[in-house]
Design a protein around this motif. Structure first.
Motif, mmCIF file in Angstrom:
data_model
loop_
_atom_site.group_PDB
_atom_site.id
_atom_site.type_symbol
_atom_site.label_atom_id
_atom_site.label_comp_id
_atom_site.label_asym_id
_atom_site.label_seq_id
_atom_site.Cartn_x
_atom_site.Cartn_y
_atom_site.Cartn_z
ATOM 1 N N GLN A 166 -94.748 43.320 60.142
ATOM 2 C CA GLN A 166 -95.073 44.230 61.324
ATOM 3 C C GLN A 166 -94.425 43.592 62.359
ATOM 4 N N LEU A 167 -94.514 42.472 62.739
ATOM 5 C CA LEU A 167 -93.962 41.855 63.822
ATOM 6 C C LEU A 167 -92.374 41.939 63.882
ATOM 7 N N GLN A 168 -91.686 41.772 62.724
ATOM 8 C CA GLN A 168 -90.308 41.756 62.770
ATOM 9 C C GLN A 168 -89.885 43.524 62.898
ATOM 10 N N ARG A 169 -90.782 44.406 62.423
ATOM 11 C CA ARG A 169 -90.510 45.445 62.748
ATOM 12 C C ARG A 169 -90.457 46.079 64.265
ATOM 13 N N ALA A 170 -91.335 45.379 64.975
ATOM 14 C CA ALA A 170 -91.630 45.352 66.648
ATOM 15 C C ALA A 170 -90.262 45.071 67.003
ATOM 16 N N PHE A 171 -89.967 43.835 66.812
ATOM 17 C CA PHE A 171 -88.764 43.031 67.242
ATOM 18 C C PHE A 171 -87.371 44.128 67.285
ATOM 19 N N ASP A 172 -87.330 44.407 66.001
ATOM 20 C CA ASP A 172 -86.312 45.617 65.538
ATOM 21 C C ASP A 172 -86.219 46.840 66.289
ATOM 22 N N ASN A 173 -87.601 47.289 66.863
ATOM 23 C CA ASN A 173 -87.615 48.418 67.602
ATOM 24 C C ASN A 173 -87.343 48.034 69.108
ATOM 25 N N LEU A 174 -86.916 46.764 69.477
ATOM 26 C CA LEU A 174 -86.763 46.336 70.841
ATOM 27 C C LEU A 174 -85.331 46.363 71.162
#
Length: 298
Positions: free
Chosen positions: A63-71
């Motif tokens: 989930q956190l990696q996906r958040a970073f990918d969305n930034l």
């Protein structure tokens, strides 16, 4: 509500939190700030924030990696807003800075982009004309540590399109917030209408020599069961915000105590870069402030 691309302007105390919260809930988020050095500092803060998401929300690495990918990040305003469905402004709490920002933004943002201010105390009607799109402008205000204190106050002004208001409520819910719509403009919304008088009273008690910082905080915490006293709260909110609010009040009122408070905050905290939790020291030292010690209230 068809928002997908969000731009957050300003990566300070609340700006970076809003950006990460939206990215975590699968929105594409562009973080804008005035230069690349500030943006580099924001990236470091996201690492710290991801730790908080693990501890408080039990977020997974995926989930956190996906958040970073969305930034993504940029110091070019036109680039920052070229695809934006919603821009959330979190620039310093200073009317001139905000008006200047909106005038620049109005020249480069697509016509579809909704503008929302995260101002803590200022009214959207103060900036509506500067935006060039008053019907697509309103306030969207978050409490600090928004992943835990997940409130979003939505406040329009006389010209805000009701459909825009509804869409921003839907967006707030989509990023995990408790949406709190206000029926009319109110300086400080609901939260700060309640909170600012508390913080002001605490600062006044200290500046006038009634009691020291820890005694004031102990009083509030023990008597009400609150997890933080007013000075602990000020450290979380950021002393720069408190300084800006007091400075505006002092300039308007010419009140001697407010002027004394402004000078105190500037000399003892702003000038020494003791801005609260974000710099590791404010009224307390972090990461282990005295109010977290077991015997603080004994």
């Amino acid at each position: 509500m068809n928002y997908k691309n969000i731009t957050v302007a300003g990566s300070g105390v609340l700006g970076y939190q809003i950006a990460f919260q939206a990215a975590y809930h699968d929105f594409n988020v562009v973080v804008y700030d005035i230069n690349d050095e500030i943006l580099s500092k924001a990236k470091a803060k996201f690492d710290t924030m991801s730790t908080a998401f693990k501890e408080d929300l039990h977020a997974s690495e995926k989930q956190l990696q996906r958040a970073f990918d969305n930034l993504s990040y940029t110091s070019n305003l036109e680039e920052a807003v070229k695809n934006a469905d919603l821009l959330i402004e979190a620039v310093p709490e200073n009317p001139k800075i905000k008006i200047d920002f909106y005038k620049k933004l109005a020249q480069v943002a697509p016509s579809k982009t909704i503008f929302a201010t995260n101002s803590s105390t200022l009214l959207p009607s103060q900036f509506a004309d500067a935006t060039g799109r008053p019907t697509k402008f309103l306030a969207l205000h978050f409490a600090n540590e928004i992943w835990k204190h997940n409130t979003a106050e939505i406040m329009g002004h006389d010209q805000t399109d009701p459909e825009v208001f509804k869409d921003v409520i839907a967006f707030a819910k989509a990023i995990g917030m408790l949406a709190l719509p206000l029926a009319k403009e109110q300086p400080g919304y609901i939260l700060n209408s309640l909170l600012v008088p508390l913080l002001t009273a605490a600062t006044d008690l200290y500046v006038t020599g009634v009691a020291d910082i820890q005694t004031i905080d102990k009083t509030w915490m023990k008597a009400t069961g609150a997890p933080l006293g007013p000075f602990g709260i000020l450290d979380v909110v950021g002393i720069t915000t408190a300084y800006n609010i007091n400075k505006i009040a002092a300039e308007e009122s010419k009140d001697e105590l407010k002027i004394k408070t402004v000078n105190f905050l500037k000399e003892q905290f702003i000038d020494k870069n003791k801005l609260g939790v974000s710099t590791g020291e404010g009224f307390y030292k972090y990461p282990n402030p005295a109010y977290k010690e077991e015997d603080f209230l004994t």
